[in-house]
Design a protein around this motif. Structure first.
Motif, short mmCIF file in Angstrom:
data_model
loop_
_atom_site.label_atom_id
_atom_site.label_comp_id
_atom_site.label_asym_id
_atom_site.label_seq_id
_atom_site.Cartn_x
_atom_site.Cartn_y
_atom_site.Cartn_z
N PHE A 1 77.95 45.74 18.12
CA PHE A 1 78.60 46.79 18.88
C PHE A 1 78.15 46.70 20.33
N THR A 2 78.92 47.33 21.21
CA THR A 2 78.55 47.44 22.61
C THR A 2 78.26 48.90 22.90
N PRO A 3 76.99 49.26 23.16
CA PRO A 3 76.64 50.67 23.35
C PRO A 3 77.16 51.20 24.67
N VAL A 4 77.50 52.49 24.69
CA VAL A 4 77.87 53.16 25.93
C VAL A 4 76.61 53.67 26.57
N VAL A 5 76.36 53.28 27.81
CA VAL A 5 75.11 53.65 28.48
C VAL A 5 75.27 54.99 29.16
N THR A 6 74.56 56.01 28.65
CA THR A 6 74.50 57.31 29.30
C THR A 6 73.05 57.76 29.23
N SER A 7 72.72 58.81 29.94
CA SER A 7 71.33 59.25 29.98
C SER A 7 70.85 59.76 28.63
N GLY A 8 71.76 60.09 27.71
CA GLY A 8 71.35 60.60 26.41
C GLY A 8 71.45 59.58 25.30
N LEU B 1 64.64 61.14 37.35
CA LEU B 1 63.22 60.82 37.45
C LEU B 1 62.74 60.97 38.89
N GLU B 2 61.48 61.35 39.04
CA GLU B 2 60.88 61.37 40.36
C GLU B 2 60.73 59.92 40.83
N ARG B 3 60.93 59.68 42.13
CA ARG B 3 61.04 58.31 42.64
C ARG B 3 59.79 57.47 42.34
N THR B 4 58.59 58.04 42.51
CA THR B 4 57.36 57.28 42.25
C THR B 4 57.26 56.91 40.78
N HIS B 5 57.60 57.86 39.89
CA HIS B 5 57.59 57.58 38.46
C HIS B 5 58.62 56.52 38.11
N LEU B 6 59.80 56.59 38.74
CA LEU B 6 60.84 55.60 38.51
C LEU B 6 60.36 54.21 38.89
N TYR B 7 59.70 54.10 40.04
CA TYR B 7 59.23 52.80 40.50
C TYR B 7 58.22 52.22 39.50
N ARG B 8 57.26 53.06 39.03
CA ARG B 8 56.29 52.58 38.05
C ARG B 8 56.96 52.15 36.76
N LYS B 9 57.98 52.92 36.35
CA LYS B 9 58.70 52.61 35.12
C LYS B 9 59.40 51.26 35.23
N LEU B 10 60.04 51.01 36.36
CA LEU B 10 60.76 49.75 36.55
C LEU B 10 59.80 48.57 36.56
N LYS B 11 58.64 48.74 37.21
CA LYS B 11 57.64 47.67 37.22
C LYS B 11 57.12 47.40 35.82
N GLN B 12 56.90 48.48 35.05
CA GLN B 12 56.41 48.34 33.68
C GLN B 12 57.39 47.58 32.81
N LEU B 13 58.69 47.84 33.00
CA LEU B 13 59.72 47.19 32.20
C LEU B 13 60.06 45.79 32.69
N GLY B 14 59.54 45.39 33.85
CA GLY B 14 59.83 44.07 34.37
C GLY B 14 61.20 43.97 35.01
N ARG C 1 69.14 57.01 44.93
CA ARG C 1 70.30 57.42 44.12
C ARG C 1 70.05 57.18 42.63
N VAL C 2 69.32 56.10 42.29
CA VAL C 2 69.00 55.86 40.88
C VAL C 2 68.09 56.96 40.36
N ALA C 3 67.13 57.40 41.18
CA ALA C 3 66.24 58.50 40.76
C ALA C 3 67.05 59.77 40.50
N GLU C 4 68.03 60.04 41.37
CA GLU C 4 68.88 61.22 41.18
C GLU C 4 69.71 61.09 39.91
N LEU D 1 70.82 50.46 38.76
CA LEU D 1 70.48 49.77 40.01
C LEU D 1 71.68 48.99 40.54
N ALA D 2 72.39 48.33 39.61
CA ALA D 2 73.57 47.57 40.02
C ALA D 2 74.67 48.49 40.53
N MET D 3 74.88 49.61 39.85
CA MET D 3 75.93 50.53 40.24
C MET D 3 75.63 51.22 41.57
#
Length: 231
Positions: free
Chosen positions: A137-144, A207-220, A200-203, A191-193
């Motif tokens: 299947f191809t999942p629909v990407v939403t925040s939930g 997520l708070e921007r600093t937390h978002l940055y750490r999360k992205l680094k953690q996920l590679g 804008r990705v944080a909004e 990020l692509a969108m």
């Protein structure tokens, strides 16, 4: 009615949890250490486990790691402790624990966590009954979408990340690894969108921007993608 395994080396806590959960209509099995918990898990998979962290033979986090490595975390596990640090709670969640309860546990928090854990298990089983194991299947990407995706059975999903790229991730893996794969695809998509704009990705993701940055680094996640046009 659910089958719940309570693992705690303190007799008083085991008895109290048994009375509360039994009064709620659940079948409750008790284990006072990791050895008894392993035996109970081997006899039949419980619908939910309440697992103490500090135990004399093998601590709860070690047992959680053991089950995760053996792909035996098919049920929600709620960790309990009166002395654990924040780092311990974070580690348990990273390994695959559903929730963490700090002792002394209030009745309201206990019942709410158990209810939420069983609801997730019901959703996982419903999804398994609807989607055949061999279906793609191809999942629909939403925040939930994260909780639903984590509940689906082993299949291979293909997630479109941007107009010119695709990311695929195999769901036939432990829950934590499958969740990390989905989250990476989720953030790369946004990020692509948003042309790489962290603001804008944080909004968009809440997520708070600093937390978002750490999360992205953690996920590679490749943070250089789209930065040329980022604001």
């Amino acid at each position: 009615m659910a089958n719940i395994l309570v693992v705690d080396d303190e007799l008083g806590i085991r008895d109290l949890l048994f009375e509360i959960l039994n009064d709620e209509g659940h079948n409750v099995e008790l284990a006072e250490n990791a050895s008894e918990a392993r035996a109970a898990r081997q006899r039949a998979r419980p619908d939910l486990v309440l697992l103490d962290i500090w135990m004399p033979d093998t601590d709860g986090v070690t047992l959680l790691k053991e089950w995760s490595a053996a792909n035996l975390l098919g049920m929600p596990v709620i960790m309990m402790s009166g002395h654990a640090t924040i780092d311990t709670a974070v580690e348990a969640t990273r390994i695959g624990a559903f929730a963490f309860l700090e002792k002394p546990i209030t009745l309201q928090k206990l019942l709410k966590s158990v209810e939420q854990g069983l609801a997730r298990e019901d959703a996982r089983r419903a999804a398994a009954a609807v989607v055949p194991p061999t279906q793609s299947f191809t999942p629909v990407v939403t925040s939930g979408s994260a909780s639903l995706l984590a509940a689906l059975p082993p299949v291979t999903a293909v997630q479109e990340v941007g107009p010119q790229s695709q990311q695929s991730f195999d769901l036939d893996r432990p829950l934590r690894e499958a969740r990390d794969g989905f989250e990476k695809a989720y953030f790369e998509y946004h990020l692509a969108m948003e042309n790489g704009s962290m603001t804008r990705v944080a909004e968009k993701t809440g997520l708070e921007r600093t937390h978002l940055y750490r999360k992205l680094k953690q996920l590679g996640v490749d943070l250089s993608r789209g930065r040329k046009n980022a604001i």
